[in-house]
Design an enzyme around this catalytic site. Structure first.
Site, PDB file in Angstrom:
ATOM      1  N   GLU A   4      -1.315  -0.507  -9.027  1.00 56.21           N
ATOM      2  CA  GLU A   4      -2.769  -0.626  -8.969  1.00 56.21           C
ATOM      3  C   GLU A   4      -3.411   0.728  -8.648  1.00 56.21           C
ATOM      4  O   GLU A   4      -3.055   1.376  -7.668  1.00 56.21           O
ATOM      5  CB  GLU A   4      -3.135  -1.658  -7.902  1.00 56.21           C
ATOM      6  CG  GLU A   4      -4.609  -1.968  -7.783  1.00 56.21           C
ATOM      7  CD  GLU A   4      -4.861  -3.110  -6.808  1.00 56.21           C
ATOM      8  OE1 GLU A   4      -5.909  -3.083  -6.140  1.00 56.21           O
ATOM      9  OE2 GLU A   4      -4.014  -4.025  -6.716  1.00 56.21           O
ATOM     10  N   LYS A  16       0.837  -1.195   0.000  1.00 52.10           N
ATOM     11  CA  LYS A  16       0.000   0.000   0.000  1.00 52.10           C
ATOM     12  C   LYS A  16       0.874   1.248   0.000  1.00 52.10           C
ATOM     13  O   LYS A  16       1.833   1.359   0.775  1.00 52.10           O
ATOM     14  CB  LYS A  16      -0.926   0.010   1.219  1.00 52.10           C
ATOM     15  CG  LYS A  16      -1.987  -1.074   1.198  1.00 52.10           C
ATOM     16  CD  LYS A  16      -3.027  -0.831   0.126  1.00 52.10           C
ATOM     17  CE  LYS A  16      -4.143  -1.855   0.191  1.00 52.10           C
ATOM     18  NZ  LYS A  16      -5.207  -1.603  -0.802  1.00 52.10           N
ATOM     19  N   LYS A  40     -12.785  -8.176  -7.741  1.00 51.20           N
ATOM     20  CA  LYS A  40     -13.146  -8.616  -6.387  1.00 51.20           C
ATOM     21  C   LYS A  40     -14.589  -9.096  -6.414  1.00 51.20           C
ATOM     22  O   LYS A  40     -15.474  -8.395  -6.921  1.00 51.20           O
ATOM     23  CB  LYS A  40     -12.975  -7.470  -5.388  1.00 51.20           C
ATOM     24  CG  LYS A  40     -11.526  -6.979  -5.303  1.00 51.20           C
ATOM     25  CD  LYS A  40     -11.376  -5.802  -4.352  1.00 51.20           C
ATOM     26  CE  LYS A  40      -9.912  -5.353  -4.282  1.00 51.20           C
ATOM     27  NZ  LYS A  40      -9.714  -4.186  -3.405  1.00 51.20           N
ATOM     28  N   ASP A  77      -8.529  -1.003 -10.396  1.00 49.22           N
ATOM     29  CA  ASP A  77      -9.321  -1.668  -9.355  1.00 49.22           C
ATOM     30  C   ASP A  77     -10.614  -0.894  -9.142  1.00 49.22           C
ATOM     31  O   ASP A  77     -11.674  -1.263  -9.635  1.00 49.22           O
ATOM     32  CB  ASP A  77      -8.507  -1.754  -8.062  1.00 49.22           C
ATOM     33  CG  ASP A  77      -9.316  -2.346  -6.901  1.00 49.22           C
ATOM     34  OD1 ASP A  77     -10.428  -2.871  -7.140  1.00 49.22           O
ATOM     35  OD2 ASP A  77      -8.843  -2.293  -5.755  1.00 49.22           O
TER      36      ASP A  77
END
Length: 338
Positions: free
Chosen positions: A165, A109, A217, A193
C-alpha cells in the site's frame, strides 16, 4: 438534497474525547476525536490535527452523513477484516496480534521514519512466523522513494505479499514502481491510498495505471456515498480501510464495505483493537476474523470518562465551527446550503 444541519445543532450534540492507545500509531499514544449525535445515529469527526479546514470538511461531511442521512442499503452482513501491526519491534508482534484474535489477513506498517529496512524485514518475518497461512500486506504511507521501494519490496516479497500500500508518495512514482517490479518479476500488487484520498482528483491514479487496487476510507473521501461513486468510476478492486476511528467511525466503514458490489479483500477496519478503550459498550472489533454489521452507540459514561480537557474541547469546537463554514461554502453534494 437535505439541508446542511445548522452549526448550533452540531455544537449542542458534540462530545470530544481522548482515548488511550495500546501501542504508538502515527506517532501518538492518545487519539482525540469529536463525535456527534444526529437523528439517524452517531457520526465521527476526527481529521488529524495537521489537516487543514478544507481537507477536514470532507471528514465532517462523512460524520453528517452518518448522523443525519444514514447509510445506503447493505449487500452483506459480515465484513472480513485484517489485523493491523504498527511499526513495533519484531518481538512485540505476537502481543499486537493477540488482541485481534483469529485473522486471515494482516496489514503491517513499514517505512517508519527513524527505522531501517532491517526493522521492516524483521517485523514482517515475525508476522509470517506467527501466521504461516495469513495474507500479508504492507503499508509504507508513501515513506519510500522509488529506488527504496523496489529494493524493499523485492526483499519483503519473500514472505508472499498480497499487496503493498502506497509505497511512494506520488502517482507517477507508483506507476514507476509497478513498472520496475514487473520488469524484475517481483510479484507484488500496488495499492493506492493517499494517492486517492489526498488528491483533488481521486480518479487520477486509475487513469494513470498507477495501481492494481485502491484503498478507500469513508471520512477522507467525504462519506459512504462519495466513496461508492469513486470505486465505481475507478473500475479497480477496492479495500475499505479506516483512519484510526472509534467504533462510531468504524460503523461508517462497515457501511461502505457492506454496500460495495464486490469485496475481494479483507478490510482494514479492525483498528479499534489498537485502542485501550472505546466509547461504546459494544465495540466493533473482529470476531473470528470478521465484524458483524451493527450500530455503534456512544455510551454517556464512557464519553464522560474519556472527555478531553477543556482546552482541547475548545480547540475541537472551534475547528468544528470553521469546518462547518467551509462545508457550507463548498456546497457538498450531500447537502444544500442551510
Amino acid at each position: 438534497m437535505p439541508a446542511l444541519p445548522p452549526l448550533q445543532e452540531l455544537l449542542d450534540s458534540a462530545h470530544v474525547v481522548s482515548l488511550p492507545m495500546r501501542v504508538k500509531f502515527r506517532g501518538i499514544m492518545e487519539r482525540e476525536t469529536l463525535v456527534l449525535r444526529g437523528p439517524m445515529g452517531w457520526g465521527e469527526f476526527c481529521p488529524f490535527p495537521e489537516y487543514d479546514d478544507d481537507e477536514s470538511s470532507r471528514w465532517l461531511a462523512a460524520a453528517l452523513e452518518a448522523g443525519w442521512l444514514g447509510f445506503p442499503p447493505q449487500l452483506r452482513e459480515t465484513i472480513p477484516v485484517n489485523a493491523t501491526v504498527p511499526a513495533v519491534p519484531a518481538e512485540r508482534v505476537p502481543e499486537v496480534l493477540a488482541r485481534f484474535g483469529r485473522v486471515d489477513a494482516v496489514k503491517i506498517k513499514v517505512a517508519e521514519r527513524g527505522q531501517s529496512l532491517r526493522d521492516d524485514v524483521a517485523r514482517v518475518n515475525a508476522v509470517r512466523e506467527a501466521l504461516p497461512e495469513a495474507a500479508i500486506r504492507v503499508d509504507a504511507n508513501g515513506g519510500w522513494d522509488v529506488e527504496q521501494a523496489v529494493k524493499a519490496l523485492g526483499m519483503l516479497s519473500a514472505v508472499g505479499l498480497e499487496y503493498a500500500e502506497q509505497p511512494v508518495p506520488t502517482i507517477e512514482g507508483l506507476a514507476e514502481v509497478r513498472r520496475r517490479l514487473s520488469a524484475v518479476r517481483t510479484p507484488v500488487l500496488i495499492a493506492a491510498d493517499e494517492s486517492v484520498r489526498k488528491e483533488d482528483d481521486p480518479l487520477r491514479v486509475a487513469r494513470a495505471g498507477a495501481a492494481d487496487l485502491i484503498v478507500v476510507k469513508v471520512a477522507p473521501l467525504g462519506g459512504v456515498r462519495r466513496a461508492l461513486d469513486i470505486v465505481h468510476q475507478a473500475g479497480l478492486p477496492a479495500v475499505v480501510s479506516s483512519a484510526l476511528d472509534t467504533s462510531v467511525g468504524i460503523r461508517a466503514g462497515l457501511a461502505l464495505a457492506a454496500a460495495l458490489p464486490s469485496l475481494p479483500y479483507a478490510c482494514g477496519l479492525g483498528t479499534v483493537s489498537l485502542f485501550a478503550s472505546d466509547i461504546t459498550l459494544d465495540p466493533l472489533v473482529a470476531d473470528d476474523g470478521a465484524i458483524h454489521v451493527r450500530s455503534a452507540v456512544a455510551d454517556p459514561g464512557l464519553l464522560e470518562q474519556y472527555a478531553a480537557s477543556a482546552e482541547r474541547r475548545d480547540w475541537w469546537m472551534d475547528r468544528l465551527r470553521r469546518v462547518h463554514a467551509v462545508l457550507a461554502g463548498n456546497q457538498h453534494p450531500l447537502f444544500t446550503d442551510s
